[in-house]
Design an enzyme around this catalytic site. Structure first.
Site, PDB file in Angstrom:
ATOM      1  N   GLN A 296      17.587   9.524 -43.370  1.00 16.82           N
ATOM      2  CA  GLN A 296      17.163   8.857 -45.131  1.00 16.82           C
ATOM      3  C   GLN A 296      14.741   8.909 -45.035  1.00 16.82           C
ATOM      4  O   GLN A 296      14.619   8.862 -46.327  1.00 16.82           O
ATOM      5  CB  GLN A 296      16.864   7.858 -45.253  1.00 16.82           C
TER       6      GLN A 296
ATOM      7  N   GLN B  57      18.605   3.357 -55.475  1.00 15.69           N
ATOM      8  CA  GLN B  57      19.582   3.416 -53.861  1.00 15.69           C
ATOM      9  C   GLN B  57      20.602   2.890 -54.711  1.00 15.69           C
ATOM     10  O   GLN B  57      22.530   3.869 -54.749  1.00 15.69           O
ATOM     11  CB  GLN B  57      19.168   2.273 -53.260  1.00 15.69           C
TER      12      GLN B  57
ATOM     13  N   MET C 282      10.705  -9.204 -51.685  1.00 16.41           N
ATOM     14  CA  MET C 282      10.682  -8.568 -50.281  1.00 16.41           C
ATOM     15  C   MET C 282      11.465  -7.693 -50.185  1.00 16.41           C
ATOM     16  O   MET C 282      11.662  -6.901 -50.622  1.00 16.41           O
ATOM     17  CB  MET C 282      12.115  -9.943 -49.429  1.00 16.41           C
TER      18      MET C 282
ATOM     19  N   SER D  81      11.779  -4.976 -46.154  1.00 14.92           N
ATOM     20  CA  SER D  81      10.705  -5.032 -44.848  1.00 14.92           C
ATOM     21  C   SER D  81      10.174  -4.153 -44.177  1.00 14.92           C
ATOM     22  O   SER D  81       9.205  -4.786 -43.502  1.00 14.92           O
ATOM     23  CB  SER D  81      11.651  -4.090 -44.109  1.00 14.92           C
ATOM     24  N   ARG D  82       9.002  -3.478 -45.236  1.00 17.22           N
ATOM     25  CA  ARG D  82       8.061  -3.625 -44.805  1.00 17.22           C
ATOM     26  C   ARG D  82       6.789  -3.657 -45.536  1.00 17.22           C
ATOM     27  O   ARG D  82       6.210  -3.352 -44.761  1.00 17.22           O
ATOM     28  CB  ARG D  82       7.929  -1.341 -45.947  1.00 17.22           C
TER      29      ARG D  82
ATOM     30  N   HIS E 138      17.440  -9.327 -48.023  1.00 12.72           N
ATOM     31  CA  HIS E 138      18.930  -9.450 -46.826  1.00 12.72           C
ATOM     32  C   HIS E 138      20.064 -10.655 -47.142  1.00 12.72           C
ATOM     33  O   HIS E 138      20.759 -10.487 -47.036  1.00 12.72           O
ATOM     34  CB  HIS E 138      18.773  -8.686 -45.509  1.00 12.72           C
TER      35      HIS E 138
ATOM     36  N   LYS F 264      16.515  -4.164 -56.170  1.00  8.42           N
ATOM     37  CA  LYS F 264      15.449  -4.035 -55.572  1.00  8.42           C
ATOM     38  C   LYS F 264      15.231  -2.721 -55.199  1.00  8.42           C
ATOM     39  O   LYS F 264      14.221  -1.492 -56.203  1.00  8.42           O
ATOM     40  CB  LYS F 264      14.720  -4.661 -54.125  1.00  8.42           C
TER      41      LYS F 264
ATOM     42  N   HIS G 281      15.113 -10.010 -44.168  1.00 15.86           N
ATOM     43  CA  HIS G 281      14.914 -10.999 -44.741  1.00 15.86           C
ATOM     44  C   HIS G 281      15.794 -11.710 -45.697  1.00 15.86           C
ATOM     45  O   HIS G 281      16.820 -12.003 -45.684  1.00 15.86           O
ATOM     46  CB  HIS G 281      13.522 -10.485 -45.259  1.00 15.86           C
TER      47      HIS G 281
HETATM   48  O1  PAF Z   1      18.438  -0.371 -48.133  1.00 16.56           O
HETATM   49  C1  PAF Z   1      18.676  -0.002 -46.998  1.00 16.56           C
HETATM   50  O2  PAF Z   1      18.397  -0.725 -46.527  1.00 16.56           O
HETATM   51  C2  PAF Z   1      19.164   1.404 -46.400  1.00 16.56           C
HETATM   52  O3  PAF Z   1      18.855   2.503 -47.511  1.00 16.56           O
HETATM   53  C3  PAF Z   1      21.200   1.757 -46.611  1.00 16.56           C
HETATM   54  C4  PAF Z   1      22.160   1.164 -47.492  1.00 16.56           C
HETATM   55  C5  PAF Z   1      21.009   0.299 -45.188  1.00 16.56           C
HETATM   56  C6  PAF Z   1      21.314   2.584 -46.421  1.00 16.56           C
HETATM   57  O4  PAF Z   1      20.619   3.408 -44.907  1.00 16.56           O
END
Ligand code: PAF
Length: 279
Positions: free
Chosen positions: A59, A151, A182, A184-185, A35, A147, A32
């Site tokens: 994950q 992470q 935004m 993906s979910r 990204h 977002k 989206h």
């Molecule tokens: O943020 C993400 O889309 C994922 O956690 C990543 C960093 C691509 C790792 O799989």
């Protein structure tokens, strides 16, 4: 755009790119504007842009959405072509996790905070796959979205602790015009749930407005945010916290940059959002 499906192909493609600054955007696809903002930043700040699409099984917890995670591969390729990405890395699972793989990267302490509390193996999976991708792509710069603030903290710490020669660039949250961050979910949400989901960004605006009036006690700010989520019948709060953005430890007062982060379930979909106060 060249597409590489194996680690050998990816390494061969990179051997041809000597002396150029490599920018890397790791993704799980279902791309989206969030990204694409990372891809555009990578295009501006580097000479050669690699994007990966890999829905990383390690994950996802046992009862999470790995099987139904959206995989609109052709559409993603079209978007990346249009942005002028140089190389797309799309490894199958067996490439990234050969049979018998038992080696993981764990960023102790941080991995059990925020999302790590309700998703206990999530950050181990993220740190493992990102470190593997960094080994394969060997980027100079890697781009992540704010977002996923927890992470970002985990990856920054991993890069620092393991002396990985890559600079982490964090790009701002991209929002829909009505404020929804935004993700993906968001594709999982019904029209009703999408409107419920606006409670997350609205709650953060409420926190900011209380902060702007002079409140500095974290508990009061968090309570103001929680109230907005709890008033929404279709939303179920997972966490609402004010933390140090690097250690992810809770703070009592906003005395410097502070991450205010929320996670909530809307129907079966878990959404996250955040804002940074004190900057
Ligand atoms: O943020 C993400 O889309 C994922 O956690 C990543 C960093 C691509 C790792 O799989």
């Amino acid at each position: 755009m060249q597409t590489c499906r194996t680690i050998t192909e990816m390494r061969a493609a990179l051997r041809a790119v000597t002396g150029r600054k490599i920018g890397f955007v790791p993704t799980m696809g279902a791309l989206h504007e969030g990204h694409l903002s990372l891809v555009r930043a990578a295009k501006t700040q580097s000479d050669f842009v690699v994007v990966s699409i890999f829905v990383n099984p390690t994950q996802f917890g046992p009862n999470e959405d790995l099987a139904r995670y959206p995989r609109p591969f052709e559409q993603d390729c079209g978007l990346l072509e249009k942005e002028g990405v140089d190389t797309l890395f799309v490894p199958p699972v067996e490439q990234m996790y050969p049979p018998g793989a038992v080696t993981y990267v764990t960023v102790e302490e941080l991995s059990g905070k925020l999302d790590g509390k309700s998703r206990p193996s999530h950050f181990r999976g993220v740190a493992t796959v990102v470190s593997k991708l960094f080994h394969i792509v060997q980027p100079d710069l890697a781009f992540f979205g704010q977002k996923d603030a927890a992470q970002v903290a985990v990856i920054r710490r991993m890069v620092r602790d393991l002396d990985m020669p890559v600079r982490i660039v964090v790009c701002p949250i991209v929002r829909e015009p009505d404020g929804l961050a935004m993700s993906s979910r968001n594709a999982y949400l019904t029209a009703q749930e999408r409107s419920t989901a606006l409670a997350l960004s609205r709650s953060l605006q409420q926190v900011r407005s209380v902060f702007d009036k002079g409140e500095r006690r974290a508990a009061v700010l968090v309570a103001a945010g929680k109230q907005v989520i709890q008033a929404e019948p279709g939303a179920r709060l997972d966490y609402y916290e004010a933390v140090d953005p690097d250690s992810l430890d809770p703070v009592r007062e906003i005395a410097g940059p502070t991450l205010v982060a929320v996670a909530a379930y809307v129907g079966a979909t878990r959404l996250i959002d955040n804002t940074t106060l004190g900057i």
